[in-house]
Write a protein that holds these residues in place. Structure first.
Motif, PDB file in Angstrom:
ATOM      1  N   ASN A   1       0.931  -1.168  -0.029  1.00  0.00           N
ATOM      2  CA  ASN A   1      -0.015   0.026  -0.028  1.00  0.00           C
ATOM      3  C   ASN A   1       0.876   1.247   0.023  1.00  0.00           C
ATOM      4  N   HIS A   2       1.972   1.193   0.801  1.00  0.00           N
ATOM      5  CA  HIS A   2       2.766   2.368   0.731  1.00  0.00           C
ATOM      6  C   HIS A   2       3.690   2.719  -0.500  1.00  0.00           C
ATOM      7  N   GLN A   3       3.580   1.941  -1.274  1.00  0.00           N
ATOM      8  CA  GLN A   3       4.144   1.786  -2.615  1.00  0.00           C
ATOM      9  C   GLN A   3       3.019   2.225  -3.769  1.00  0.00           C
ATOM     10  N   GLY A   4       1.930   2.422  -3.244  1.00  0.00           N
ATOM     11  CA  GLY A   4       0.821   2.660  -4.041  1.00  0.00           C
ATOM     12  C   GLY A   4      -0.043   1.315  -4.874  1.00  0.00           C
ATOM     13  N   ILE A   5       0.211   0.409  -4.159  1.00  0.00           N
ATOM     14  CA  ILE A   5      -0.376  -0.946  -4.666  1.00  0.00           C
ATOM     15  C   ILE A   5      -1.202  -1.686  -3.951  1.00  0.00           C
ATOM     16  N   TYR A   6      -2.634  -1.439  -4.225  1.00  0.00           N
ATOM     17  CA  TYR A   6      -3.903  -1.720  -3.213  1.00  0.00           C
ATOM     18  C   TYR A   6      -4.089  -3.278  -3.805  1.00  0.00           C
ATOM     19  N   HIS A   7      -3.737  -4.179  -3.216  1.00  0.00           N
ATOM     20  CA  HIS A   7      -4.141  -5.948  -3.614  1.00  0.00           C
ATOM     21  C   HIS A   7      -5.426  -5.879  -2.994  1.00  0.00           C
ATOM     22  N   LEU A   8      -6.384  -6.291  -3.846  1.00  0.00           N
ATOM     23  CA  LEU A   8      -7.842  -6.334  -3.147  1.00  0.00           C
ATOM     24  C   LEU A   8      -8.327  -7.677  -3.171  1.00  0.00           C
ATOM     25  N   ASP A   9      -7.391  -8.609  -3.226  1.00  0.00           N
ATOM     26  CA  ASP A   9      -7.715 -10.093  -3.084  1.00  0.00           C
ATOM     27  C   ASP A   9      -6.481 -10.740  -2.535  1.00  0.00           C
ATOM     28  N   LEU A  10      -5.915 -10.249  -1.266  1.00  0.00           N
ATOM     29  CA  LEU A  10      -4.885 -10.888  -0.886  1.00  0.00           C
ATOM     30  C   LEU A  10      -5.489 -11.525   0.308  1.00  0.00           C
ATOM     31  N   TRP A  11      -5.615 -12.828   0.076  1.00  0.00           N
ATOM     32  CA  TRP A  11      -5.822 -14.035   1.009  1.00  0.00           C
ATOM     33  C   TRP A  11      -4.684 -14.809   1.179  1.00  0.00           C
ATOM     34  N   ALA A  12      -4.822 -15.729   2.095  1.00  0.00           N
ATOM     35  CA  ALA A  12      -3.526 -16.548   2.577  1.00  0.00           C
ATOM     36  C   ALA A  12      -3.044 -17.375   1.180  1.00  0.00           C
ATOM     37  N   ALA A  13      -3.630 -17.781   0.387  1.00  0.00           N
ATOM     38  CA  ALA A  13      -3.271 -18.373  -0.809  1.00  0.00           C
ATOM     39  C   ALA A  13      -2.777 -17.602  -1.877  1.00  0.00           C
ATOM     40  N   ASN A  14      -2.879 -16.286  -1.714  1.00  0.00           N
ATOM     41  CA  ASN A  14      -2.262 -15.309  -2.635  1.00  0.00           C
ATOM     42  C   ASN A  14      -0.883 -14.732  -2.120  1.00  0.00           C
ATOM     43  N   ILE A  15      -0.602 -15.338  -1.207  1.00  0.00           N
ATOM     44  CA  ILE A  15       0.797 -15.123  -0.793  1.00  0.00           C
ATOM     45  C   ILE A  15       1.834 -16.125  -0.704  1.00  0.00           C
ATOM     46  N   MET A  16       3.036 -15.794  -1.352  1.00  0.00           N
ATOM     47  CA  MET A  16       3.860 -16.961  -1.596  1.00  0.00           C
ATOM     48  C   MET A  16       5.120 -16.858  -0.426  1.00  0.00           C
ATOM     49  N   LEU A  17       5.601 -17.895  -0.169  1.00  0.00           N
ATOM     50  CA  LEU A  17       6.535 -17.828   1.024  1.00  0.00           C
ATOM     51  C   LEU A  17       7.474 -19.119   0.970  1.00  0.00           C
ATOM     52  N   ARG A  18       8.828 -19.090   1.384  1.00  0.00           N
ATOM     53  CA  ARG A  18       9.623 -20.094   1.485  1.00  0.00           C
ATOM     54  C   ARG A  18       9.324 -20.949   2.806  1.00  0.00           C
ATOM     55  N   PRO A  19       9.226 -22.427   2.673  1.00  0.00           N
ATOM     56  CA  PRO A  19       8.813 -23.145   3.771  1.00  0.00           C
ATOM     57  C   PRO A  19       9.763 -22.767   5.109  1.00  0.00           C
ATOM     58  N   ASP A  20      10.762 -22.488   5.113  1.00  0.00           N
ATOM     59  CA  ASP A  20      11.868 -22.422   6.256  1.00  0.00           C
ATOM     60  C   ASP A  20      11.708 -21.051   7.095  1.00  0.00           C
ATOM     61  N   GLY A  21      10.916 -20.245   6.188  1.00  0.00           N
ATOM     62  CA  GLY A  21      10.675 -18.853   7.022  1.00  0.00           C
ATOM     63  C   GLY A  21       9.682 -17.915   6.438  1.00  0.00           C
ATOM     64  N   LEU A  22       9.445 -16.798   7.104  1.00  0.00           N
ATOM     65  CA  LEU A  22       8.628 -15.744   6.804  1.00  0.00           C
ATOM     66  C   LEU A  22       9.112 -14.583   5.994  1.00  0.00           C
TER      67      LEU A  22
END
Length: 232
Positions: free
Chosen positions: A122-143
């Motif tokens: 948001n602070h970069q002017g990007i408002y994702h309006l469908d950001l639920w858990a499955a639309n977030i990608m991460l590595r298994p060993d950390g956040l």
């Protein structure tokens, strides 16, 4: 490819895979709009064009999304009937909902990281309006190094409704899937701490009605799409 939509990692005859998303466009009005680059009456593009535009524009502002490598169009009778989007494949990543299912005892850690991701975008002017858990990608060993995907329902620019939008985004994050793994009281406490640390300019009187509403309001595709008109 015999499907209306396809999203899959594919070999590219090189050392790394790429992630391909395709969409067949079947209705004549949609084919005309996509072929001519036109918007719907609501002011938004059909989703394949919306995702293309949003990824190109968002990537100019941040690296918190996968890199769009290329795109293409398939034509039939002079009109586009299929759109292809090619992304870098996030090798070794999983989506947030899968991570929570494996680490239910650490759901609070994911919530903190997701709230930070939303604020950073948001602070970069990007408002994702469908950001639920499955639309977030991460590595298994950390956040660390979370990335947001699926930007077809996204607003990029400056909004006079930052507080309302943030209320929607945080409420949406909770009620769509995460409410099965963390209580509302625990989530509220995490949000309150986050707001004190990160969102100094938030207007609570404008934030809270949207946050309280969308924590419990059932998710449909139309909710986030309709909310985009308020953000603008």
């Amino acid at each position: 490819m015999g499907r209306h939509r396809l999203a899959r990692a594919c070999d590219n005859n090189a050392t790394q895979k790429i992630f391909i998303k395709t969409a067949r466009i079947e209705s004549l009005p949609s084919r005309i709009r996509v072929s001519l680059g036109l918007r719907r009456r609501s002011g938004i593009y059909d989703w394949p064009l919306a995702e293309l535009h949003n990824n190109v524009n968002a990537r100019l502002r941040t690296d918190l999304i996968p890199n769009l490598i290329g795109y293409g169009f398939k034509h039939r009778l002079g009109l586009v009937d299929e759109v292809f989007l090619a992304y870098e494949h996030l090798e070794g990543h999983m989506h947030g909902l899968e991570w929570v299912r494996r680490h239910k005892e650490k759901v609070a850690d994911l919530v903190r990281a997701a709230l930070n991701l939303i604020s950073n975008l948001n602070h970069q002017g990007i408002y994702h309006l469908d950001l639920w858990a499955a639309n977030i990608m991460l590595r298994p060993d950390g956040l660390d190094g979370l990335k947001a995907i699926d930007l077809e329902n996204c607003f990029i620019g400056t909004t006079p409704h930052h507080s309302e939008t943030l209320g929607f985004q945080y409420g949406f994050l909770y009620q769509y899937a995460l409410n099965e793994y963390i209580t509302e009281e625990e989530f509220d406490a995490l949000v309150a701490n986050h707001l004190m640390e990160r969102e100094y300019d938030i207007d609570q009187l404008r934030f809270l009605p949207f946050y309280d509403r969308f924590k419990t309001y059932g998710q449909t595709a139309k909710i986030a799409i309709s909310f985009r008109s308020l953000v603008c």
